[in-house]
Write a protein that holds these residues in place. Sequence first.
Motif, PDB file in Angstrom:
ATOM      1  N   LEU A   1      20.145  23.372   3.837  1.00  0.00           N
ATOM      2  CA  LEU A   1      18.446  22.722   4.977  1.00  0.00           C
ATOM      3  C   LEU A   1      18.346  24.340   4.252  1.00  0.00           C
ATOM      4  CD1 LEU A   1      19.607  21.978   8.269  1.00  0.00           C
ATOM      5  CD2 LEU A   1      18.052  20.504   6.313  1.00  0.00           C
ATOM      6  N   ALA A   2      18.097  25.039   4.667  1.00  0.00           N
ATOM      7  CA  ALA A   2      17.765  26.130   3.575  1.00  0.00           C
ATOM      8  C   ALA A   2      17.450  25.978   2.398  1.00  0.00           C
ATOM      9  CB  ALA A   2      18.532  28.260   3.465  1.00  0.00           C
ATOM     10  N   VAL A   3      19.041  26.050   1.080  1.00  0.00           N
ATOM     11  CA  VAL A   3      17.888  25.439   0.621  1.00  0.00           C
ATOM     12  C   VAL A   3      16.714  24.519  -0.346  1.00  0.00           C
ATOM     13  CG1 VAL A   3      19.197  24.960  -2.277  1.00  0.00           C
ATOM     14  CG2 VAL A   3      20.548  26.424  -0.444  1.00  0.00           C
ATOM     15  N   GLU A   4      16.509  23.553   0.762  1.00  0.00           N
ATOM     16  CA  GLU A   4      15.746  22.582   1.327  1.00  0.00           C
ATOM     17  C   GLU A   4      14.470  23.295   0.919  1.00  0.00           C
ATOM     18  OE1 GLU A   4      14.476  18.133   2.356  1.00  0.00           O
ATOM     19  OE2 GLU A   4      16.879  19.707   2.852  1.00  0.00           O
ATOM     20  N   GLN A   5      14.135  24.713   0.959  1.00  0.00           N
ATOM     21  CA  GLN A   5      13.076  25.222   1.414  1.00  0.00           C
ATOM     22  C   GLN A   5      12.407  25.129   0.087  1.00  0.00           C
ATOM     23  OE1 GLN A   5      12.007  24.679   4.317  1.00  0.00           O
ATOM     24  NE2 GLN A   5      14.479  23.752   4.745  1.00  0.00           N
ATOM     25  N   TYR A   6      13.167  25.319  -1.321  1.00  0.00           N
ATOM     26  CA  TYR A   6      12.780  25.560  -2.091  1.00  0.00           C
ATOM     27  C   TYR A   6      11.909  24.500  -2.829  1.00  0.00           C
ATOM     28  CZ  TYR A   6      15.346  30.762  -1.963  1.00  0.00           C
ATOM     29  OH  TYR A   6      15.774  31.646  -1.960  1.00  0.00           O
ATOM     30  N   ASP A   7      12.243  23.406  -2.264  1.00  0.00           N
ATOM     31  CA  ASP A   7      11.150  22.371  -2.806  1.00  0.00           C
ATOM     32  C   ASP A   7      10.425  22.690  -3.633  1.00  0.00           C
ATOM     33  OD1 ASP A   7      11.462  19.274  -3.322  1.00  0.00           O
ATOM     34  OD2 ASP A   7      10.331  19.419  -1.622  1.00  0.00           O
ATOM     35  N   ASN A   8       9.983  21.946  -4.532  1.00  0.00           N
ATOM     36  CA  ASN A   8       8.637  21.735  -4.837  1.00  0.00           C
ATOM     37  C   ASN A   8       8.086  23.072  -5.462  1.00  0.00           C
ATOM     38  OD1 ASN A   8       5.969  20.746  -6.158  1.00  0.00           O
ATOM     39  ND2 ASN A   8       4.999  20.748  -3.927  1.00  0.00           N
ATOM     40  N   ALA A   9       8.698  24.733  -5.398  1.00  0.00           N
ATOM     41  CA  ALA A   9       8.203  25.685  -5.998  1.00  0.00           C
ATOM     42  C   ALA A   9       7.894  26.348  -4.529  1.00  0.00           C
ATOM     43  CB  ALA A   9       7.883  25.848  -7.164  1.00  0.00           C
ATOM     44  N   GLY A  10       8.708  25.720  -3.542  1.00  0.00           N
ATOM     45  CA  GLY A  10       7.856  26.366  -1.914  1.00  0.00           C
ATOM     46  C   GLY A  10       6.661  26.393  -1.661  1.00  0.00           C
ATOM     47  N   GLN A  11       5.791  25.112  -2.591  1.00  0.00           N
ATOM     48  CA  GLN A  11       4.423  24.984  -2.158  1.00  0.00           C
ATOM     49  C   GLN A  11       4.792  24.022  -1.649  1.00  0.00           C
ATOM     50  OE1 GLN A  11       2.789  26.281  -6.575  1.00  0.00           O
ATOM     51  NE2 GLN A  11       4.326  24.430  -6.522  1.00  0.00           N
ATOM     52  N   VAL A  12       4.693  24.161  -0.238  1.00  0.00           N
ATOM     53  CA  VAL A  12       4.630  22.882   0.610  1.00  0.00           C
ATOM     54  C   VAL A  12       4.534  23.758   2.115  1.00  0.00           C
ATOM     55  CG1 VAL A  12       5.870  21.317   2.123  1.00  0.00           C
ATOM     56  CG2 VAL A  12       6.962  21.963  -0.348  1.00  0.00           C
ATOM     57  N   CYS A  13       3.431  23.097   2.746  1.00  0.00           N
ATOM     58  CA  CYS A  13       3.014  24.015   3.763  1.00  0.00           C
ATOM     59  C   CYS A  13       4.186  23.699   4.840  1.00  0.00           C
ATOM     60  CB  CYS A  13       1.625  23.137   4.102  1.00  0.00           C
ATOM     61  SG  CYS A  13       1.753  21.623   4.789  1.00  0.00           S
ATOM     62  N   LEU A  14       5.101  22.470   5.038  1.00  0.00           N
ATOM     63  CA  LEU A  14       5.782  22.726   6.286  1.00  0.00           C
ATOM     64  C   LEU A  14       7.300  23.371   5.963  1.00  0.00           C
ATOM     65  CD1 LEU A  14       5.993  18.564   6.208  1.00  0.00           C
ATOM     66  CD2 LEU A  14       4.673  20.384   8.281  1.00  0.00           C
ATOM     67  N   ALA A  15       7.258  24.385   4.837  1.00  0.00           N
ATOM     68  CA  ALA A  15       9.018  25.234   4.717  1.00  0.00           C
ATOM     69  C   ALA A  15       9.251  25.666   5.932  1.00  0.00           C
ATOM     70  CB  ALA A  15       8.277  25.670   3.460  1.00  0.00           C
ATOM     71  N   ALA A  16       9.875  25.906   6.054  1.00  0.00           N
ATOM     72  CA  ALA A  16      10.627  27.150   6.781  1.00  0.00           C
ATOM     73  C   ALA A  16      11.351  28.809   6.077  1.00  0.00           C
ATOM     74  CB  ALA A  16      12.124  26.466   7.314  1.00  0.00           C
ATOM     75  N   THR A  17      10.136  28.960   5.905  1.00  0.00           N
ATOM     76  CA  THR A  17      10.031  30.210   4.567  1.00  0.00           C
ATOM     77  C   THR A  17      10.712  31.405   6.222  1.00  0.00           C
ATOM     78  OG1 THR A  17       8.332  30.786   5.822  1.00  0.00           O
ATOM     79  CG2 THR A  17       8.513  29.213   3.595  1.00  0.00           C
ATOM     80  N   ARG A  18      11.106  31.029   6.853  1.00  0.00           N
ATOM     81  CA  ARG A  18      11.437  31.966   7.639  1.00  0.00           C
ATOM     82  C   ARG A  18      12.993  32.177   8.154  1.00  0.00           C
ATOM     83  NH1 ARG A  18       8.921  33.903  12.523  1.00  0.00           N
ATOM     84  NH2 ARG A  18       8.001  31.693  12.242  1.00  0.00           N
ATOM     85  N   LEU A  19      13.932  32.365   7.595  1.00  0.00           N
ATOM     86  CA  LEU A  19      15.475  31.974   7.847  1.00  0.00           C
ATOM     87  C   LEU A  19      15.683  32.829   9.364  1.00  0.00           C
ATOM     88  CD1 LEU A  19      16.846  31.586   4.355  1.00  0.00           C
ATOM     89  CD2 LEU A  19      15.740  29.914   6.091  1.00  0.00           C
ATOM     90  N   LEU A  20      16.470  32.159  10.835  1.00  0.00           N
ATOM     91  CA  LEU A  20      16.753  33.399  11.461  1.00  0.00           C
ATOM     92  C   LEU A  20      18.231  32.314  12.019  1.00  0.00           C
ATOM     93  CD1 LEU A  20      13.395  32.640  13.827  1.00  0.00           C
ATOM     94  CD2 LEU A  20      14.238  34.365  11.855  1.00  0.00           C
ATOM     95  N   VAL A  21      18.933  33.795  11.285  1.00  0.00           N
ATOM     96  CA  VAL A  21      20.863  33.399  11.539  1.00  0.00           C
ATOM     97  C   VAL A  21      20.861  34.055  12.640  1.00  0.00           C
ATOM     98  CG1 VAL A  21      22.733  33.649  10.040  1.00  0.00           C
ATOM     99  CG2 VAL A  21      19.863  32.810   9.196  1.00  0.00           C
TER     100      VAL A  21
END
Length: 495
Positions: free
Chosen positions: A285-305
Amino acid sequence: MPKQPEQPEQPHRITVAGVPVDTRHWIGGRRIASATTFDDLSPIDGTLIGAISRATPTDAATAVAAAKAAFPAWAATSRAERARLLHAVADGVEKRLEELALVETTDNGALLRSHRRGVMPRVAHNFRYFADHLLALDHPDFDTRGHTNHVTWDPAGPSVLITPWNAPLMLATWKVAPALAAGNTVVLKPAEWSPLTASLLADIAAEAGLPPGVLNVVQGYGSEIGDALTAHPDVRRISFTGSVPTARRIAASAAARLTPLSLELGGKSPLLVFADADLDLAVDLAVEQYDNAGQVCLAATRLLVEESVAAEFTRRFTERAARLVQGDPRDPATDIGPTIHPRQLEKVDGFVRRALDAGARAVLGGHPVDGRYYAPTLLTDVAQDAEIVQEEVFGPVLTLQTFTDEDEAVRLADDTRFGLAATLATGDRERAARVAARLTAGTVWVNCFFVRDLKAPFGGSRESGVGREGGTWSFDFYCDLKNTVTAAKGWQDHG
């Protein structure tokens, strides 16, 4: 051999990946050129794709006038006929799916395989879904002290739709389809960095039989024609997807006439990974946030672990992300394509450099590649109030922070001015329900990401947007809802 006759010049036609594209506006059922143009560059290699007609406020007003002129007849068109025409548009999209995919990849740099497999089929689905939903749209009559209440969705009028560059045609048709289904006429203003598939959509709509003026497309800069569209007295609805600063200007422009707005804006979404999660799933799921070179408004760019698994999660994540292939988006082996524009690349790099200067550590990436790409990046050692944590970067840049319990996880997740989406990774159903209920977000995904059904409401909270679209919510926005209350008495018997 006799000399072949020269082909006549077509100054307003360009060929993109073997596909002819008209560079003029589409207004009132015909092509109209502006006196000036703007250059459209391919993010893949920076080459000039073509000179695109650059609308003036007069062009924008002409498009609104065309939409206004076409509105009465389109509003009076039966639901069945509107639905038939939208299905015909979907047929046209499917017929030209490969061409649309090739042009959009050239124009915005997203992966060709994604356009072929998912994005362009979704474009056709947008039209089919809202066509079918229109036919099913209904509210049961209800009684009030012997009076009958009958609810209807009436077409509102000309609608201005302003769309972004990161998924140009899919996000445009997410607005165009319900607006047309509702009986509204449309002026579509695509982003200047990726205008080409909107032009092809105009061709497809005309071939499908959409009447002149029902769909209009104007190309150009929002700074030059935005007010002419959003402050126009004949515009009845405005839908915008893009940045918060631009949304503020649009809202101010529309305020004088109280034109209803739907705004889908930025995000700084979290991905919460709990210790009881399937870590391999969480990493995916985290790696998927790089989809479209990160140019996705929905991207979960803050990983809270969760702190107890943070080291292991980071190890697995960096190993997995390091295998991503960055390069030409037309190559089937590529996972991450280019950043859309040099200005966007500079913006992304500026965020990262300032974060590093402030003490962040780049566990992965942290730099441009070949001047057009940005390396997938993971930053740690970031403070909650840091710019890189609080502001939308819109590039392949993630941050990682840790938490010790649910309360801290929710506090960190909600501690931004945004509220577009959130993603949870946990093996505990009760925890998932508990945490999801506490998060401020328009969409919460649990052990999944980017699953979107057109029946569901979509939008953001706080500064991530105003309103919801999708399903009946789209019709609620694009229509004027009317309740007709009828008495049981007072009728004359004509029998």
